[in-house]
Write an enzyme that holds these catalytic residues in place. Structure first.
Site: not given
Length: 301
Positions: A150, A174, A247, A250, A273, A282
């Site tokens: 990111r 994250k 983005h 990514r 993730h 995806y």
């Protein structure tokens, strides 16, 4: 709200920080959602979180729909309040969770936009210059595409996080989760040129030394918004058209890996993730890619 409510919210935020290890960004959303619900309670004359019933929760959700709130936003608020009451139940501060049976709106699958490989090559060519800024921009673009990290993660990378012996980078994602992500030869060469052939030092301009990998034109650390601005400028200079945002690099990373045979679990780990469902979006892109390839090349299509 009364003292009981204020202490409940404070305890919940502390729980998110310490036990759940949520990022400040995520916690901010939780705070805002609870504050919005507290305003609703005041308007309804409800004095305490323990006084809220299922019918009140349904009324709150109805108000969200009446405000034409996006399904994703409404779903997030419901999920937040359900988690909040689950915590209050655990702490024996309420007797029931009024949001336990509230149905969240089903969000449609949003297929992410991505650059085709030919478009990525156009972006790289737009950075082919000998100026320090262009060398930095190429290194930035190569690393983002090579790793799928990111923009916010990229801004936090320091020189010590790079391991050129193994061509890997330590990424802080994250929820303060860390992961190692490999990068290929193109990113390797671009980073080596940027770091060791003078471009980064020239941009530093004798400023007080810091260890952040990417620096701005004044020598300071490049922020996430700064990176987004640079990428938008590169995209504009490449004369690509359509709805484009940073983005998408990514998204392109994940899509191109899956198109070329990478397995879902590996892509999930590389992207950082927590849930496979976040990565599965995806597959819609790759299925469409397979369908188009089939229709264009099968003699009986």
């Amino acid at each position: 709200m009364n003292k009981f409510s204020d202490e409940s919210v404070y305890s919940f935020i502390e729980y998110l920080q310490i036990e759940r290890n949520y990022s400040d960004y995520t916690i901010n959303f939780y705070k805002k959602d609870i504050e919005q619900f507290a305003l609703f309670m005041n308007a309804q004359g409800i004095k305490s979180f323990s006084d809220v019933e299922y019918v009140d929760a349904r009324l709150f959700v109805t108000e969200l729909y009446n405000k034409k709130l996006a399904r994703a936003s409404a779903s997030r608020k419901i999920s937040c309040l359900r988690s909040f009451y689950k915590f209050l139940l655990r702490e024996e501060l309420v007797k029931e969770n009024p949001f336990a049976l509230v149905i969240q709106p089903k969000a449609g699958v949003k297929i992410p936009n991505f650059f085709y490989e030919e478009e990525m090559n156009v972006l790289f060519e737009a950075c082919m210059d000998s100026t320090p800024l262009s060398i930095r921009n190429l290194a930035l673009l190569e690393l983002l595409y090579a790793t799928g990290i990111r923009v916010s993660e990229c801004a936090n990378i320091q020189l010590k996080d790079l391991d050129f012996d193994f061509s890997t980078i330590l990424v802080k994602g994250k929820g303060r989760k860390e992961r190692y992500v490999p990068f290929g030869s193109f990113a390797f060469d671009a980073l080596q040129t940027y770091i060791h052939h003078g471009a980064r030092n020239e941009l530093m301009k004798g400023q007080e030394t810091h260890q952040y990998l990417f620096v701005n034109s004044r020598g300071g650390p490049l922020t996430a918004s700064g990176i987004s601005h640079i990428l938008k400028k590169v995209i504009e200079s490449a004369s690509l058209t359509g709805k484009i945002h940073p983005h998408m690099i990514r998204h392109s990373f994940a899509t191109h890996l899956l198109n070329n045979g990478a397995d879902m679990r590996t892509v999930q780990e590389l992207l950082g993730h927590s849930h496979l469902s976040s990565t599965q979006v995806y597959t819609h892109v790759t299925k469409e890619h397979l369908r188009k390839t089939y229709m264009n090349h099968h003699p009986r299509a």
